[in-house]
Design a protein around this motif. Sequence first.
Motif, PDB file in Angstrom:
ATOM      1  N   ASN A 100       0.851  -1.205  -0.198  1.00  0.00           N
ATOM      2  CA  ASN A 100       0.023   0.142   0.035  1.00  0.00           C
ATOM      3  C   ASN A 100       0.630   1.244  -0.124  1.00  0.00           C
ATOM      4  O   ASN A 100       0.420   2.464   0.151  1.00  0.00           O
ATOM      5  CB  ASN A 100      -0.914   0.062   1.296  1.00  0.00           C
ATOM      6  N   ASN A 234     -11.976  -3.008   7.869  1.00  0.00           N
ATOM      7  CA  ASN A 234     -11.077  -2.204   6.770  1.00  0.00           C
ATOM      8  C   ASN A 234      -9.992  -1.603   7.584  1.00  0.00           C
ATOM      9  O   ASN A 234      -8.813  -1.776   7.091  1.00  0.00           O
ATOM     10  CB  ASN A 234     -11.748  -1.260   5.988  1.00  0.00           C
ATOM     11  N   ARG A 237      -5.912  -3.336   7.399  1.00  0.00           N
ATOM     12  CA  ARG A 237      -5.149  -3.326   6.493  1.00  0.00           C
ATOM     13  C   ARG A 237      -4.254  -1.903   6.323  1.00  0.00           C
ATOM     14  O   ARG A 237      -3.285  -1.856   5.505  1.00  0.00           O
ATOM     15  CB  ARG A 237      -5.847  -3.365   5.106  1.00  0.00           C
ATOM     16  N   CYS A 266       0.562  -3.231  10.119  1.00  0.00           N
ATOM     17  CA  CYS A 266      -0.467  -4.160   9.443  1.00  0.00           C
ATOM     18  C   CYS A 266      -0.493  -5.515   9.887  1.00  0.00           C
ATOM     19  O   CYS A 266      -1.641  -6.285  10.129  1.00  0.00           O
ATOM     20  CB  CYS A 266      -0.308  -4.050   7.941  1.00  0.00           C
ATOM     21  N   SER A 270      -3.480  -7.614  11.701  1.00  0.00           N
ATOM     22  CA  SER A 270      -4.319  -8.974  11.383  1.00  0.00           C
ATOM     23  C   SER A 270      -4.110 -10.020  12.218  1.00  0.00           C
ATOM     24  O   SER A 270      -4.999 -10.747  12.510  1.00  0.00           O
ATOM     25  CB  SER A 270      -3.574  -9.501   9.871  1.00  0.00           C
TER      26      SER A 270
END
Length: 289
Positions: A100, A234, A237, A266, A270
């Motif tokens: 990203n 969301n 991420r 990130c 997760s």
Amino acid sequence: MGKRKRKQYFIGNPSRSELGLSRRRMFVSQEKQAQHQAARRIKLWSRVVAVAAILGVSCVAGLFLWFYLVPYFHQELITSTANLADPNASMEPLPDYDSNGLPVYGDDVNLFTINQSSPNPEYVPNLTQMDNIQVDSRISDALRQLSSAAKEEDLILLFADGYVSYEEQEKRYNAKVEELMEDDALTAVMAKTGARSQVPMAGESDMQTGLCLRLAADKETFKQSKIYTWLTRNMGRFGFVFRYPEDKDDYTNVDPDPTVLRYVGCENASAMQQRSMCLEEYISYLDVQ
């Protein structure tokens, strides 16, 4: 006498051949003059075009110099001056970047925590202004991307708090103690204990890290909002988790509050989401691995 006059008259008048030659010379001269004028016009326009091109290149070079080179050398000068002022200051290594385009930091950054078991009254992060709040500069890109992604779904993330200094946290804690003493008629000891679970004491608040954010929302009804649902799906991420989730106050020592987000990176976000862990619980989990 008559012959002499006729002779003078004859000599003084040009012949037809001489008149024709004069006309031809006049015609050639005008043609050459026209060619010369045309050449002068072409030369003049060439000069105008050349001057315009030079001015255009100069403008582009000037803009490049003003908007790129000047800020670049200004920053280099500031950095060099800072290094000269503190030659022992260590330079942070440049981070790697994920898919990203977000910087990837180690757990010494991502999992750095200030709480009851890890107080830190002196810590002050390197801060960046983001709208009405300040945050640790290392999470500014992640926060921008999080807000932009929400905006694409017609959701606006408004924040009430970012970094909270030791002094400000002390004021908030003391105000909460006084509120409990007045409204609930608690003793000072009981009020301090009750306040600590709602508003951590100064030096024990994770808001001091600059890695936490409090949304401008009612914590009692926020879980029923579209923004809460979107964040749940969301925000991981972009490296964010809920700082004080439900049923985790035994680990956090802070009452549940779904409006507080925390940056952990990130990969950690997760892993925490998959295991339904809060930050303190996750850190303890990693310690025994």
